[in-house]
Design a protein around this motif. Structure first.
Motif, PDB file in Angstrom:
ATOM      1  N   PRO A  48      -8.987 -15.006  -3.139  1.00  0.00           N
ATOM      2  CA  PRO A  48      -8.293 -16.216  -2.692  1.00  0.00           C
ATOM      3  C   PRO A  48      -7.236 -15.949  -1.626  1.00  0.00           C
ATOM      4  O   PRO A  48      -6.717 -16.873  -1.025  1.00  0.00           O
ATOM      5  N   ARG A  49      -6.928 -14.682  -1.372  1.00  0.00           N
ATOM      6  CA  ARG A  49      -5.925 -14.350  -0.342  1.00  0.00           C
ATOM      7  C   ARG A  49      -6.221 -12.947   0.186  1.00  0.00           C
ATOM      8  O   ARG A  49      -7.043 -12.220  -0.370  1.00  0.00           O
ATOM      9  N   LEU A  50      -5.534 -12.573   1.245  1.00  0.00           N
ATOM     10  CA  LEU A  50      -5.689 -11.226   1.793  1.00  0.00           C
ATOM     11  C   LEU A  50      -5.037 -10.216   0.855  1.00  0.00           C
ATOM     12  O   LEU A  50      -4.164 -10.564   0.063  1.00  0.00           O
ATOM     13  N   HIS A  51      -5.440  -8.977   0.955  1.00  0.00           N
ATOM     14  CA  HIS A  51      -4.928  -7.913   0.092  1.00  0.00           C
ATOM     15  C   HIS A  51      -3.846  -7.133   0.826  1.00  0.00           C
ATOM     16  O   HIS A  51      -4.017  -6.762   1.982  1.00  0.00           O
ATOM     17  N   THR A  52      -2.734  -6.869   0.139  1.00  0.00           N
ATOM     18  CA  THR A  52      -1.642  -6.099   0.719  1.00  0.00           C
ATOM     19  C   THR A  52      -1.836  -4.630   0.387  1.00  0.00           C
ATOM     20  O   THR A  52      -2.104  -4.272  -0.763  1.00  0.00           O
ATOM     21  N   VAL A  53      -1.704  -3.785   1.409  1.00  0.00           N
ATOM     22  CA  VAL A  53      -1.902  -2.340   1.266  1.00  0.00           C
ATOM     23  C   VAL A  53      -0.655  -1.624   1.774  1.00  0.00           C
ATOM     24  O   VAL A  53      -0.118  -1.988   2.816  1.00  0.00           O
ATOM     25  N   THR A  54      -0.209  -0.622   1.034  1.00  0.00           N
ATOM     26  CA  THR A  54       0.864   0.256   1.497  1.00  0.00           C
ATOM     27  C   THR A  54       0.335   1.674   1.524  1.00  0.00           C
ATOM     28  O   THR A  54      -0.203   2.159   0.529  1.00  0.00           O
ATOM     29  N   LEU A  55       0.473   2.305   2.677  1.00  0.00           N
ATOM     30  CA  LEU A  55       0.033   3.690   2.835  1.00  0.00           C
ATOM     31  C   LEU A  55       1.258   4.588   2.902  1.00  0.00           C
ATOM     32  O   LEU A  55       2.214   4.302   3.630  1.00  0.00           O
ATOM     33  N   GLU A  56       1.206   5.671   2.182  1.00  0.00           N
ATOM     34  CA  GLU A  56       2.291   6.651   2.204  1.00  0.00           C
ATOM     35  C   GLU A  56       2.278   7.397   3.539  1.00  0.00           C
ATOM     36  O   GLU A  56       1.249   7.455   4.211  1.00  0.00           O
TER      37      GLU A  56
END
Length: 124
Positions: free
Chosen positions: A73-81
């Motif tokens: 239902p929405r975009l996915h949030t990604v955090t890269l180290e």
């Protein structure tokens, strides 16, 4: 350039060949669930956070509905180290009745993504 100068999402590279999505209907065939393992590399010495959407321009037309369902239902949030190569998992489910295909299982790889940060979009 990517490794030395660029800020934010521009320090990210995407490895399409090592990214894969699998799609499967549940036993009752009421829900279709997709799970994607997306491989990214952060070339910066700082963490970077962005939103990711699978791109609709797939290699095969029959894969397009599967890939687009991953953006709901929405975009996915990604955090890269910092300075890492990471594979991140995203999952999405839709009602099987709302999905145009009758396929019960599928696997897609080699697709592209769009990443978003601060109102900007980048195609990878």
């Amino acid at each position: 350039m990517q490794k030395t100068v660029l800020p934010g999402m521009y320090v990210v590279s995407y490895d399409a060949e090592n990214s894969i999505c699998t799609f499967e209907r549940n036993k009752e065939e009421t829900v279709l669930t997709g799970t994607c393992d997306l491989s990214f590399e952060n070339h910066s010495s700082k963490p970077v956070t962005f939103e990711v959407a699978l791109d609709e321009r797939s290699y095969f037309k029959e894969d397009t509905p599967f890939l687009l369902m991953m953006n709901k239902p929405r975009l996915h949030t990604v955090t890269l180290e910092p300075k890492t190569y990471q594979t991140v998992e995203i999952t999405s489910s839709v009602k099987a009745a709302d999905f145009p295909s009758k396929i019960s299982m599928s696997e897609v790889n080699g697709f592209h993504v769009n990443i978003y940060q601060n109102g900007k979009k980048r195609y990878l």
